[in-house]
Design an enzyme around this catalytic site. Structure first.
Site, PDB file in Angstrom:
ATOM      1  N   TYR A 101      28.169 -29.178  -1.012  1.00 47.09           N
ATOM      2  CA  TYR A 101      29.247 -29.327  -0.032  1.00 47.09           C
ATOM      3  C   TYR A 101      28.617 -29.747   1.290  1.00 47.09           C
ATOM      4  O   TYR A 101      27.661 -29.110   1.751  1.00 47.09           O
ATOM      5  CB  TYR A 101      29.983 -27.992   0.164  1.00 47.09           C
ATOM      6  CG  TYR A 101      31.003 -28.058   1.280  1.00 47.09           C
ATOM      7  CD1 TYR A 101      32.320 -28.399   1.017  1.00 47.09           C
ATOM      8  CD2 TYR A 101      30.631 -27.814   2.602  1.00 47.09           C
ATOM      9  CE1 TYR A 101      33.251 -28.499   2.039  1.00 47.09           C
ATOM     10  CE2 TYR A 101      31.555 -27.916   3.633  1.00 47.09           C
ATOM     11  CZ  TYR A 101      32.854 -28.257   3.344  1.00 47.09           C
ATOM     12  OH  TYR A 101      33.764 -28.369   4.356  1.00 47.09           O
ATOM     13  N   GLU A 185      34.300 -34.822   5.365  1.00 51.68           N
ATOM     14  CA  GLU A 185      33.951 -33.778   4.406  1.00 51.68           C
ATOM     15  C   GLU A 185      33.706 -34.415   3.038  1.00 51.68           C
ATOM     16  O   GLU A 185      34.520 -35.245   2.606  1.00 51.68           O
ATOM     17  CB  GLU A 185      35.101 -32.772   4.306  1.00 51.68           C
ATOM     18  CG  GLU A 185      34.836 -31.634   3.338  1.00 51.68           C
ATOM     19  CD  GLU A 185      36.019 -30.683   3.236  1.00 51.68           C
ATOM     20  OE1 GLU A 185      37.128 -31.135   2.878  1.00 51.68           O
ATOM     21  OE2 GLU A 185      35.839 -29.490   3.515  1.00 51.68           O
TER      22      GLU A 185
END
Lengths: 377, 292
Positions: A101, A185
């Protein structure tokens, strides 16, 4: 403005971040053709601006072009968390051995951006962040330095990511800065079994205020899959958000309009929309606002709440009177004018004496009146 | 007394010769603001006549500051140039920069706040109505004529119109200073900065704090109040029924731990001993009851 996954993907590719081959389509037939071009086996991904698509059934694997067509037929038009699926993206499946992530997000409190990274990416990153915060690295980025090679290496090391992720972190920073993004993101960022680092899914929010220097977005057509009332309002330059209640709301200033929604809700009715006419009080804006609100059949009454600061209430009253010439008022309008030139504004509305226009002297009493009129309609 | 802005403040206006700049310079002068200069590189050497005063225009902030000892600037320049205007003011050593401009890109705000902070310059805004110390000075666009009276209340607010609404409802009690800090994601002066300044201002007896959904500034202000503020604080939060709208998805939740809801903000303030009104008028009544 949030971007669709496929738009985010284009930005990643433009700045040198590798992404799987994919195509975006809006019919099942096109889905079959795209799957043929992509090698047969594909992932079908609903294009909606909300998270948690996978768990909501918006991401499915199709074994061949016929299955891709069938899957697209099932997914298109469905509702995912209030968003209707108008398009699907078909992507080549990727075999990976690790998911990470990474994101850059605005830290409003500190007034700068923050790199967030974890070696445990994937669908459950929020749970990881909540239950084991140590597994998620949060590294501030100094505005005058940005993410250099050494900074990227530091972020990767702090999060326990392999060093080959660092150049991707640098490129994602370029996406953030050059595209005037507020959020970049990637989840998951994967290492494939053949050793490549690939952005499998991503989210980008761009700053609407930077439109003046980002020609690409201003050239974009309006979203054909959005709410039709919101699209009509956007076309007229109104700051409007559709809600699911029965009291239409017009006010000046975002804070006052939000407050108006709350006060109406406190009176037992539900607001039908948010509409901020800002500092302007032109008849055209008022007419446009009223026509958008009245074209919503759920609206049973309308509450115009204006506190005249720089805006003068007599000008607002004039604009209401003139708007009533072009808009056929079929439901009651409750008006509260206070502040700058309020007495003159109220007198103008009294003189007009439209049978469906009611005045109230306080925000609270006006909200009660508008709520009663809507509920008893 | 007042915070940040007093009758001794010497104010210059960047973008004074534009339409907005002219309109609000006239209003500020009428409110008693000591406006000493305008800045416009293309109109240096001119002077603009207002009712009671002629204001000289300089080519740069540095020249204006050197000639007039200005210590406050109000910025009305358009969004593409607002960042450069703040940098110029900070370079010239101006202590307080009030950025009225709406629509400044966040990346620009991040950059100019870091720049100004490193040079000891306080920025208020962007996208704010500015601040007013009634009876003393007004730097920005808060309409002095609806709320002109000095008094004992300090006010800090994210929202322009809610600032006006509360000042109007409390016009008989009056204010030391009301500061509209702006609702943008990145702003220079925060609720906490103003709370600290009001705590130290002997004339402020009560502080009103107005917040709205988004971010966690109100939660952080609540923690600060619990630790450091001895004066009574009355709160109001807008946005209980506002749509979730532009949420930041995963990353936003990871950063703040909450989603910045009005409910979370009210709970945090109440836990810190702040009485929170459910409407603007109830908030005004709570403030009046507290003042006695």
């Amino acid at each position: 403005m949030d971007l669709y996954e496929h738009e985010a993907r284009e930005l990643f590719a433009r700045h040198g971040v590798s992404v799987p081959d994919a195509e975006v389509v809006d019919t099942p037939h096109e889905a079959r053709r795209a799957a043929e071009r992509l090698g047969g086996r594909v992932v079908v991904k609903a294009q909606v601006k909300t998270g948690g698509r996978g768990k909501a059934g918006g991401v499915k694997l199709a074994a061949d072009p016929a299955a891709a067509e069938l899957t697209a037929r099932q997914v298109l038009g469905t509702d995912i968390k209030g968003h209707t699926v108008g398009r699907v993206m078909l992507a080549q499946p990727v075999d990976f051995e690790a998911e990470f992530y990474v994101s850059y997000v605005l830290d409003r409190g500190a007034g700068r951006f923050l790199a967030i990274a974890s070696a445990e990416g994937g669908m459950d990153i929020e749970e990881v962040a909540a239950s084991r915060p140590d597994a998620v690295a949060r590294i501030p980025v100094e505005p005058d330095e940005g993410v250099t090679a050494s900074k990227a290496a530091g972020i990767a090391a702090a999060a326990g990511l392999p060093p080959e992720v660092a150049p991707v972190l640098e490129r994602l920073w370029q996406v953030l800065v050059r595209e005037d993004a507020l959020l970049v993101e990637v989840n998951p960022l994967v290492r494939t079994t053949d050793g490549r680092i690939l952005a499998l899914d991503g989210k980008v929010t761009v700053d609407d205020n930077a439109r003046f220097r980002q020609g690409r977005w201003s050239a974009q057509a309006p979203d054909p899959h959005g709410d039709p009332l919101e699209a009509a309002a956007t076309a007229k330059g109104l700051n409007y958000v559709k809600l699911d209640g029965e009291v239409g709301i017009i006010g000046n200033g975002a804070g006052l309009v939000m407050s108006t929604l709350d006060v109406v809700a406190g009176c037992g009715a539900r607001p039908a929309n948010f509409l901020d006419i800002g500092g302007g009080a032109s008849a055209e804006v008022m007419a446009d606002g009223l026509s958008v609100i009245l074209s919503d059949p759920a609206v049973k009454s309308v509450f115009v709440n204006v506190f005249g600061g720089i805006t003068a209430c007599d000008a607002v009253a004039d604009s209401i009177v003139r708007a009533l010439e072009s808009v056929h008022l079929t439901r009651p309008l409750v008006v509260r004018l206070d502040g700058n030139a309020a007495a003159r504004g109220r007198a103008i509305l009294d003189d007009r004496a439209h049978p469906l226009v009611h005045q109230a002297t306080t925000m609270d009493s006006a909200a009660r009146r508008a709520a009663q009129l809507a509920v008893s309609a | 007394m007042a915070i940040y802005l007093t009758k001794r403040s010497k104010v210059l206006v960047q973008g004074m010769t534009g339409a907005e700049g002219m309109k609000h310079t006239r209003r500020m002068l009428a409110a008693g603001t000591d406006i000493v200069a305008g800045v416009n590189p293309r109109k240096a050497g001119l002077a603009v006549d207002f009712e009671d005063r002629t204001v000289p225009v300089f080519g740069t902030v540095a020249e204006a500051a050197a000639a007039t000892a200005a210590d406050v600037t109000v910025v009305f320049v358009p969004p593409p140039f607002a960042g450069a205007a703040v940098v110029e003011a900070a370079d010239a050593g101006i202590g307080l920069v009030v950025v009225i401009t709406e629509g400044v890109p966040v990346h620009d705000a991040v950059a100019f706040h870091a720049y100004a902070k490193a040079r000891g310059t306080r920025v208020i805004g962007p996208n704010c109505p500015g601040l007013i110390s009634p009876g003393q000075s007004n730097a920005g666009i808060i309409p002095a004529d609806i709320a002109a009276k000095p008094g004992r209340i300090g006010l800090v607010s994210k929202s322009g119109t809610l600032t006006y609404q509360l000042m109007y409802e409390l016009r008989d009690a009056g204010f030391t200073t009301a500061v509209g800090i702006g609702g943008d994601p990145v702003i220079g002066t925060t609720h906490i900065d103003c709370l600290a300044a009001f705590e130290n201002d002997p004339d402020t007896e009560l502080v009103i704090l107005i917040g709205e959904i988004g971010g966690d500034a109100e939660e952080r202000a609540a923690a600060y109040i619990a630790d450091r503020v001895t004066k009574p604080v009355i709160g109001y939060i807008a946005g209980f029924t506002a749509p979730e709208g532009r949420t930041m998805g995963h990353a936003g939740a990871i950063v703040s731990g909450t989603s910045g809801t009005a409910e979370a903000k009210r709970h945090a303030l109440e836990a810190a001993g702040v009485r929170v009104g459910s409407t603007p008028s109830e908030t005004a009544l709570l403030a009046l009851a507290q003042l006695g």
